[in-house]
Design an enzyme around this catalytic site. Structure first.
Site, short mmCIF file in Angstrom:
data_model
loop_
_atom_site.label_atom_id
_atom_site.label_comp_id
_atom_site.label_asym_id
_atom_site.label_seq_id
_atom_site.Cartn_x
_atom_site.Cartn_y
_atom_site.Cartn_z
N SER A 288 -86.21 -1.10 13.88
CA SER A 288 -87.42 -1.11 14.69
C SER A 288 -87.79 -2.54 15.11
O SER A 288 -88.32 -2.75 16.20
CB SER A 288 -88.59 -0.44 13.96
OG SER A 288 -88.98 -1.18 12.82
N GLU B 187 -57.32 2.67 11.81
CA GLU B 187 -58.70 2.21 11.66
C GLU B 187 -59.06 1.88 10.21
O GLU B 187 -60.06 1.20 9.96
CB GLU B 187 -59.67 3.26 12.20
CG GLU B 187 -59.75 4.57 11.42
CD GLU B 187 -58.71 5.60 11.84
OE1 GLU B 187 -58.90 6.79 11.51
OE2 GLU B 187 -57.70 5.23 12.46
N CYS C 236 -53.37 11.04 14.49
CA CYS C 236 -53.30 12.14 13.52
C CYS C 236 -53.39 13.51 14.21
O CYS C 236 -52.45 13.90 14.88
CB CYS C 236 -54.38 11.96 12.45
SG CYS C 236 -54.05 12.88 10.94
N HIS D 97 -53.41 6.30 10.28
CA HIS D 97 -54.75 5.89 10.68
C HIS D 97 -54.84 4.36 10.78
O HIS D 97 -54.94 3.67 9.76
CB HIS D 97 -55.78 6.40 9.67
CG HIS D 97 -56.00 7.88 9.73
ND1 HIS D 97 -56.91 8.47 10.56
CD2 HIS D 97 -55.37 8.90 9.08
CE1 HIS D 97 -56.87 9.79 10.42
NE2 HIS D 97 -55.94 10.08 9.52
#
Length: 509
Positions: A226, A169, A79, A167
């Protein structure tokens, strides 16, 4: 040496999605702002240029030194990237005569071109640009076109530099994955060896080398990030990892003890701290959402620092920081932006004097879960819904009191338990109950009541950036409402939030 793809970010909303698609092909990649390019060494196999909200025709267009990298590594310009390379190398970019947004189809493809291997005319692609490449230089070759866009894709002759105006993706580009694989594997020569197991092996080895015999403290939350960070550190340095789990009084019902039990069963060296009253005192009289967050963050650091000082000679602070936190802390146009207020690293005060170790700071959320699975972490932890750092404090609109927390914990437990019983918990990305600063009239038996309202929230999402409200079955919602009103004193009305993000947010504060 871990081979990698460099993604240069020009501010596109899709840049993170490019990275996710690359990694789905078991290829490691890193996103860097276009103006903060790292030194290129032998580990880099190729470069992808992202899209951008900017136009190459603007005076303040985003520039980078294309000539420096052209010919050094294969380049796929997407793009804005494609328009930039064309415009500043003898071509011309002009405003589109027709809107080039949404679905389009490639009616011409240069079938011998390696970028379009196993992709055929008629392939659907997704366009999203207001400019178009009107002309290209003589040494550029058109390799794909749509009905309205002649230069849908090009190659600079004799090089491995390609530009595409669509695009690949996004899922609407049906053969986008194939195109990326063609570029990454066939053109760049990537070996597709970046897996959860390889990440674990490499990361543990790096942690051992980095930390040696040093001690690390890490604050556990009960969440995915975590927990996975703790297990990786534990496998690297064993008992030199000191985990701290703080009960801030804002967790879900019975969560403190259940999470503490689950961690101890995992063999972690963990200390639980009951600090409820310190947090309640700090929150007294505060209604503003940001002030609540700041107060909670301040007290958490104080409590955590007190606990860390009980560990002799500790040198490192472990964090469950993940890659989106790192990316979102950088500004594409200049110096780093302020890190968001709930990102613990951003709130680390100077007086703690600890170095930070972040074993997950190259991973996206879904990758963290896959690594956790490979580490055999319990599904109850890996599948846990995202829970805000400030906890129930930002699900209680207005001032937080122990009484409100107790009411909300009871109502929320009924909600979550019913989602589990109905087999819906794992189908929902995030669910929670919100205590509203509203009272309503009700009738219980022969008595008139004037009590509180809670709102149920459940959303579907991939990454939390966008979310849609869940269409939970009416019978399940009815059962939850009845149980809450009948069993939680102080609530006489239950409502359901049917707002999507955007325009609403997932949390109410």
């Amino acid at each position: 040496m871990q081979e990698k793809i460099l993604i240069l970010d020009f501010g596109s909303q899709f840049t993170q999605l490019i990275a996710r698609r690359v990694r789905e092909l078991n290829i490691y990649c890193e996103i860097h702002p276009f103006n903060k390019i790292p030194e290129i060494d032998d580990s880099f196999k190729g470069i992808i240029l992202s899209g951008s909200p900017y136009s190459v025709r603007q005076e303040d267009a985003l520039h980078f030194d294309f000539a420096r990298y052209h010919g050094q590594l294969p380049i796929l310009a997407v793009c804005y990237g494609a328009q930039y390379v064309a415009h500043f190398n003898g071509g011309e970019v002009l405003p589109s005569s027709t809107r080039e947004y949404g679905r389009a189809h490639l009616h011409y493809i240069e079938k011998a071109n390696p970028l379009f291997k196993q992709i055929y005319p008629g392939s659907q692609v997704w366009m999203s640009h207001g400019d178009t490449i009107a002309s290209i230089a003589d040494n550029f070759e058109v390799i794909a076109s749509t009905d309205s866009v002649r230069v849908a894709a090009y190659q600079i002759s004799g090089t491995h530099t390609y530009g595409i105006q669509f695009h690949p993706e996004v899922t609407h580009s049906i053969d986008g994955r194939q195109l990326l694989e063609n570029f990454l594997v066939d053109i760049c020569g990537c070996s597709q060896d970046w897996t959860s197991d390889s990440f674990i092996e490499t990361t543990i080895a790096e942690l051992r080398e980095k930390l040696g015999n040093d001690k690390v403290v890490l604050g556990l939350s009960g969440g995915v990030d975590s927990s996975v960070a703790a297990v990786l550190l534990h496998q690297a340095i064993g008992k030199n990892l000191h985990c701290i789990f703080v009960d801030n009084g804002l967790l879900r019902k019975d969560e403190y003890q259940s999470v503490l039990d689950s961690y101890q069963h995992m063999g972690l060296n963990i200390k639980g701290i009951d600090a409820k009253q310190r947090f309640y005192d700090a929150l007294a009289g505060i209604s503003d959402p940001e002030k609540k967050r700041k107060a909670i963050g301040r007290v958490f650091i104080e409590v955590f620092d007190d606990a860390a000082h009980e560990v002799q000679d500790v040198k490192w602070l472990g964090q469950g920081t993940i890659y989106p936190d790192v990316i979102e802390s950088l500004s594409v146009k200049g110096p780093s932006a302020t890190i968001k207020s709930h990102h613990n690293v951003g709130g680390l005060p100077d007086f703690m004097k600890l170095k930070v170790v972040e074993p997950l700071n190259t991973l996206f959320k879904d990758e963290v879960r896959r690594v956790g699975k490979a580490l055999n972490i319990d599904d109850n932890i890996l599948g846990r819904h995202p829970f805000p750092g400030p906890g129930l404090a930002i699900r209680i609109l207005g001032e937080v009191t122990p009484e409100k927390v107790a009411i909300l914990q009871e109502a929320d437990a009924i909600y979550i338990n019913n989602l589990r019983a109905a087999g819906l918990y794992d189908k929902v990305w995030q669910a929670g109950t919100i205590y509203l600063p509203v009272q309503s009239v009700g009738v219980m038996g022969d008595e008139r009541t004037y009590e509180n309202v809670v709102c149920l929230r459940a959303v579907e999402s991939l990454d939390g950036m966008t979310a849609d409200w869940c269409h939970l079955p009416y019978d399940v919602l009815a059962k939850i409402s009845n149980e809450i009103i009948n069993n939680v004193k102080g609530i006489n009305r239950v409502v359901y939030d049917i707002s999507s993000k955007p325009p609403a947010t997932i949390e109410w504060e």
